[in-house]
Design a protein around this motif. Sequence first.
Motif, PDB file in Angstrom:
ATOM      1  N   THR A  76     112.051 -37.265 -77.421  1.00 22.24           N
ATOM      2  CA  THR A  76     112.894 -38.446 -77.548  1.00 22.24           C
ATOM      3  C   THR A  76     112.440 -39.276 -78.752  1.00 22.24           C
ATOM      4  O   THR A  76     111.640 -38.804 -79.573  1.00 22.24           O
ATOM      5  CB  THR A  76     112.867 -39.267 -76.243  1.00 22.24           C
TER       6      THR A  76
ATOM      7  N   ARG B 157     110.658 -42.445 -80.896  1.00 20.96           N
ATOM      8  CA  ARG B 157     109.506 -43.348 -80.838  1.00 20.96           C
ATOM      9  C   ARG B 157     110.038 -44.781 -80.900  1.00 20.96           C
ATOM     10  O   ARG B 157     110.901 -45.087 -81.739  1.00 20.96           O
ATOM     11  CB  ARG B 157     108.554 -43.091 -82.003  1.00 20.96           C
TER      12      ARG B 157
ATOM     13  N   ARG C  53     107.438 -38.221 -78.891  1.00 20.41           N
ATOM     14  CA  ARG C  53     108.263 -39.290 -79.456  1.00 20.41           C
ATOM     15  C   ARG C  53     108.376 -39.100 -80.969  1.00 20.41           C
ATOM     16  O   ARG C  53     107.378 -39.079 -81.687  1.00 20.41           O
ATOM     17  CB  ARG C  53     107.685 -40.657 -79.100  1.00 20.41           C
TER      18      ARG C  53
END
Length: 398
Positions: A48, A50, A68
Amino acid sequence: MTDPTGAKPMTIMIASDTYPPHINGAAQFGYRLSQGMRKRGHDVHVVTFRDSVGPSISGPEDGAMIHRLRSHSVPTHEYWRICLPWEIKKDIVRIFDQVRPDVVHVQCHYMVGKAVVEEAGRRGIRTVATNHFMPENLDPFLPFPKWFKKIVARNSWRDMGKVFRRAAAVTTPTPLAAKAMHKHAFLRKVLPVSNGIDAAAYELRPDEEVAMPENPMVLFVGRLAEEKHVDVLIEAVSKTPPEFKLHVEVVGGGEVRNALEERTAELGMSDRVMFRGAISDEELRLAYIRSTIFCMPGTAELQSLVTLEAMSASKPVVLADAMALPHLVDEGVNGYLFPPGDSDALAKKLTTILSLSDEDRKTMGKASREMVNKHSIDETLSTFESLYRGDAAADKVE
């Protein structure tokens, strides 16, 4: 907890452009999915964004390994961040080399989701894709005329089709959302799979006592964005009979909070509307329990996890008659629908519930709780495990 089927644990990669600390239904689903699969004994990795400036990083968060990716703020949104494809490509290749997933589950077709789908395809890794998107979700990011937003929405649907057609299985939370994907993204096979919920988590615990507010309270939970239409709720409450002294509790933050506070002051409602911002899971649970009624005036809900949470807490609901929300209302039994944007109609529905006896409101709340049973998180997790493994039965879609 382990996989109830007794099958071999998998290495699962979950990819999403939104994940905690973002506060929205898709982010919450991604988190619950990762936690649920981890508790079933699988090795879970989440790819996903950061949430701060800096290079891509990896590390454990709540038991799952979170990767991230380098991201950038969006000038049109207070907290959203995006990952640029040319910056994250090498990192995604590296993460695949390290993780060597058995299956990939993407939660979107945007930057992160698309890049992960492409890399999984190059490596021949089974991919499952879930859609949490509606065109209205783009509005906060696009300060442009409606005609331009329609073009963007049409192109986004088209891109979704291109990305998700590479997946072995495609899901979305409701049959209505699946129908929209058929129509706009031209995806032939879409399986409706509820986001799922642990309904028992929102009930009163044995011997638990929760102090109830002095006045009746209508609760809204969600991102404070244009498509949520929280202003309609506040205006509606201002139109309810003054003797009820109905108050509003608003949980969540977002780009329209200042405008909502200004509108509240204009209506002379500042002493009756409480903006709580982001709160902890336990505080949210107590907010559901304390509330008298739950209201979701939004018009872009693919399922509305927060409505399911309120129903799990045995609350009557008043929902906009839009998208998937009608599926959560048995008119007059567990709550009511109202025409989207119509504060007069919403005020009447709220007044109808407030006029009931305490016992009749409890009966409506019990009906809500019973309706949630078909949205069991355990059933959702089992369905996705089957899709991950490519079980023939799970791949049958409408």
